[in-house]
Design an enzyme around this catalytic site. Structure first.
Site, PDB file in Angstrom:
ATOM      1  N   ASP A  75      38.376 -37.305   7.360  1.00 46.29           N
ATOM      2  CA  ASP A  75      39.193 -37.513   6.161  1.00 46.29           C
ATOM      3  C   ASP A  75      38.454 -38.386   5.154  1.00 46.29           C
ATOM      4  O   ASP A  75      38.894 -38.534   4.016  1.00 46.29           O
ATOM      5  CB  ASP A  75      40.521 -38.185   6.531  1.00 46.29           C
ATOM      6  N   ASP A  82      45.704 -28.257  11.724  1.00 50.68           N
ATOM      7  CA  ASP A  82      45.584 -29.712  11.809  1.00 50.68           C
ATOM      8  C   ASP A  82      46.247 -30.248  13.079  1.00 50.68           C
ATOM      9  O   ASP A  82      46.998 -29.535  13.770  1.00 50.68           O
ATOM     10  CB  ASP A  82      46.268 -30.300  10.554  1.00 50.68           C
TER      11      ASP A  82
HETATM   12  C1  DGJ Z   1      45.054 -34.784   7.892  1.00 49.05           C
HETATM   13  C2  DGJ Z   1      43.913 -33.945   7.396  1.00 49.05           C
HETATM   14  O1  DGJ Z   1      42.709 -34.416   7.883  1.00 49.05           O
HETATM   15  C3  DGJ Z   1      43.949 -33.932   5.877  1.00 49.05           C
HETATM   16  O2  DGJ Z   1      42.852 -33.232   5.378  1.00 49.05           O
HETATM   17  C4  DGJ Z   1      45.241 -33.318   5.433  1.00 49.05           C
HETATM   18  O3  DGJ Z   1      45.283 -31.972   5.823  1.00 49.05           O
HETATM   19  C5  DGJ Z   1      46.416 -34.084   6.015  1.00 49.05           C
HETATM   20  N1  DGJ Z   1      46.295 -34.223   7.435  1.00 49.05           N
HETATM   21  C6  DGJ Z   1      47.710 -33.410   5.682  1.00 49.05           C
HETATM   22  O4  DGJ Z   1      48.774 -33.995   6.286  1.00 49.05           O
END
Ligand code: DGJ
Length: 718
Positions: free
Chosen positions: A542, A472
């Site tokens: 997300d 990430d």
């Molecule tokens: C952002 C990501 O896009 C989410 O899926 C998740 O992993 C969060 N970060 C976790 O902090």
């Protein structure tokens, strides 16, 4: 042979399967573009032309001026008054250079770019190297053109060597410059924001410069590096279209200039706000690679050219195997995870048929929320009292694979790492660095930072049987300064930083060869060809609301194939109809789930198991099939598209109604890729169709009700 030199070594002709690109050396010095389009043998040579107010060399007279011609590459201050691709500032401080043709070389394969990802060549790829020299500064410029014949893609990048006597600074560097002698064109870009990426925008070019880009140190949710130019009348099936993309994950700038003579100049390269690179005598700079494709038969073919190219030349080989159907803990638990809970997820997940449990954020250091812990990459012993290795062994005993979340490029000020090494975060000396999501960005241009990360992950994951990383990256770069570089090199930090990110990614792939990577940047904040070289897929957004997802995925699929797109079904709130809708929306890419199976009803969980089993019979069609758009959700109240296997024996048609869809019928959905003389049966309904019927169009009913989607899996009768 895909590259030919004709006209007594004056014209270079690059051929892919269906396209030709040509330019020539004019007056022995200047590179002038001749042509980019469908395959062609004969070209009109460059004719001298004049333009009032054009700047020209006395020896050639006013009939040669860079401003009047389609330059193959243009240099600031050398007579092309449009946007130029290269600006190098030497001892005189003017930024003016005048690179002139010296020689060429053609070789098999490609030139690999130092420290940057670049496309893998095809077996029959060839590369043209053009050498130019700027006498005054003593700089040598090498332009590289690599031909990918099968997918109709050509790539460009450049290398600059300072072989002069003085230091120079590169202020602008754009590996793609394409001049078209027409202006009646549309520009297509993907714009967005966090949680709302990849919105498709198509607008007519206007006079002046129109540009998208990122100065965020990441390719960004805001504007994707993909860009296209097409005729006003171009549709999915008709009209000329040119597509462009950048094999780079940092700041970039794409620009298109429509000038007063109705000519178009397309450029793609590094963002000049975020880039100034000093070359001492004897040093060299290698630019990232940019790619382009041409389709004479509409935007759909442009999309398929890029899909073929990304699958074959960008994505790692492992991405061609079935991707695991994951159960991700984020939307189910957020930071609230521990060994006991996750073992329950593993047990139940395995029973339901999931391939893999992915433990998202919250497993390390003092990471109980987003305020602390980033940088402290060892398991939290309160949550995992028996250690990570023992926990993962237990998970595996349940009969499920295991993946883990990491965000290596980041640090929370509230972490042991930051307390020990505050200077390891990007910062400007004397200024308070800005926070975003309570975190700072590690200075990945520093070798000691990269080595620290290699060591800590090496130690923490040693003996842990990992199958998957979710990598990430949750903030953009501000206060871009490095404590190690001298003032005159601070303009290099952003570029050096992303090279450090690639170095660490590369190390992960070698140190953990049995684990695959899914990249992510708060969803689709780094949905680019650079990241795609390291992972099997990218977390698209997300936003898991299926209505928004339909739009986001529709934009992303324009440039990137289904196997790059990680699509999760999130909590349907005990509504079977919603679950079905979410699943069918997710089937545009690679399926996963992100919900609390421990709290769902048996009915919902049983349906999820059924979906997973069904998906396994379909996923090869999305993963390796050709994509055809039938109704774009940006234009219609529903989205319709199909995938066709390369041999056309299987077609998977999806129709997704949007919220504002009214009851009635769809327009005829013409599945022209169907074999005309074949008969197909829809596996779900048992209904039979001839190939001719499919090609002339299916009209499907629209319910006008919430959460309605249809799926037809058409298989050729054997
Ligand atoms: C952002 C990501 O896009 C989410 O899926 C998740 O992993 C969060 N970060 C976790 O902090």
């Amino acid at each position: 042979m895909s590259i030919k030199v004709t006209n007594k070594n004056k014209r270079f002709v690059l051929n892919t399967k269906n396209t030709t690109y040509a330019f020539e050396v004019f007056k022995g010095h200047y590179l002038i573009h001749n042509y980019y389009g469908r395959t062609k043998q004969r070209f009109q040579g460059v004719k001298p032309r004049s333009l009032s107010f054009g700047a020209y060399e006395a020896q050639y007279g006013k009939r040669y001026s860079p401003d009047a011609h389609s330059m193959e590459i243009s240099f600031y201050g050398s007579g092309d008054f449009r946007d130029t691709s290269l600006r190098i500032c030497g001892k005189d401080g003017t930024g003016v250079t005048d690179f002139r043709y010296k020689s060429f070389r053609i070789f098999e394969g490609r030139h690999k770019i130092d420290g940057l990802p670049c496309a893998r060549p095809d077996a029959d790829s060839e590369t043209l190297e053009i050498h130019l020299r700027d006498k005054l500064s003593g700089c040598d410029l090498y332009l590289y053109y690599t031909v990918f014949p099968e997918s109709d893609v050509i790539s460009r990048h450049m290398v600059i060597e300072n072989n002069g006597k003085h230091t120079v600074r590169i202020d602008r560097c754009r590996p793609i410059e394409l001049c078209l002698e027409r202006g009646d064109l549309d520009m297509i870009t993907l714009w967005g924001a966090w949680n709302n990426e990849s919105n498709y925008q198509r607008v007519p070019l206007h006079h002046g410069v129109q540009s998208v880009g990122s100065r965020r140190g990441a390719s960004s949710h805001q504007y994707n590096p993909f860009m296209a130019i097409c005729e006003h009348s171009a549709t999915e099936e008709k009209g000329e279209a040119y597509g462009f993309n950048f094999v780079y994950s940092g700041s970039f700038q794409n620009s298109v200039e429509l000038d007063g003579k109705n000519r178009t100049k397309v450029q793609m390269g590094l963002c000049p706000d975020d880039f100034a690179y000093t070359l001492e005598v004897g040093e060299r700079f290698e630019s990232p690679e940019a790619v382009m494709t041409y389709s004479p038969s509409g935007l759909g073919q442009m999309t398929r050219n890029f899909h073929n190219f990304v699958r074959k030349n960008i994505m790692p080989a492992v991405s061609h195997k079935p991707h695991p159907v994951v159960l991700n803990t984020w939307e189910a638990c957020y930071f609230n995870i521990d060994e006991q809970k996750l073992l329950q997820f593993a047990k139940k997940g395995a029973e339901m048929g999931f391939d893999m449990l992915v433990m998202d954020d919250g497993w390390f250091g003092e990471r109980h929320n987003d305020k602390a812990g980033l940088g402290d990459w060892y398991e939290n012993r309160e949550k995992f009292p028996n250690g990570l290795a023992a926990f993962v062994r237990e998970v595996k005993k349940q009969g499920i694979q295991f993946g883990i979340w990491v965000e290596p490029e980041m640090v929370n000020p509230n972490s042991e790492l930051y307390r020990a090494h505050p200077d390891w975060a990007l910062h400007v000396a004397g200024r308070e660095p800005l926070l975003s999501r309570n975190q700072l960005v590690l200075d990945m241009s520093r070798d000691d930072v990269i080595e620290y990360l290699m060591n800590i992950f090496d130690k923490t994951f040693d003996g842990v049987d990992l199958d998957y990383f979710k990598w990430d990256m949750n903030r953009h770069l501000s206060n871009v300064g490095s404590a190690l570089l001298p003032p005159e090199r601070q303009g290099e930090v952003s570029f050096r930083h992303i090279k450090g990110v690639y170095r660490l990614l590369d190390w992960f792939t070698k140190r953990f060869p049995n684990a695959v990577i899914e990249t992510c940047s708060g969803g689709g904040g780094r949905y680019d060809l650079g990241m795609m070289q390291y992972g099997i897929q990218i977390w698209t957004s997300d936003n898991t609301n299926p209505y928004r997802r339909t739009m986001i995925q529709s934009g992303a699929i324009t440039a990137y194939p289904a196997l790059t797109m990680s699509c999760h079904v999130s909590n349907p709130k005990e509504d079977m109809r919603s679950l079905d809708y979410r699943y069918k929306v997710a089937l545009e890419g690679m399926l996963g789930y992100e919900l609390n199976i421990l709290e769902m009803s048996d009915e919902i969980n049983a349906e999820i198991s059924r979906q997973i089993a069904e998906y396994r019979t379909l996923e090869h069609v999305m993963r390796e099939g050709d994509f055809f758009r039938l109704a774009a959700p940006e234009k219609e109240t529903y989205s319709a598209y199909y995938y066709a296997t390369p041999d056309r024996s299987e077609l998977l048609l999806t129709l997704v109604e949007k919220k504002d869809c009214k009851a009635g019928t769809s327009k005829p959905l013409k599945l022209k890729a169907a074999k005309q003389d074949a008969v197909y049966t829809d596996v779900f309904s048992g209904e039979r169709y001839t190939g001719k019927e499919l090609a002339s169009g299916l009209t499907l009913s629209l319910t006008g009700e919430a959460d309605s989607a249809k799926l037809l899996y058409l298989k050729e009768n054997q």
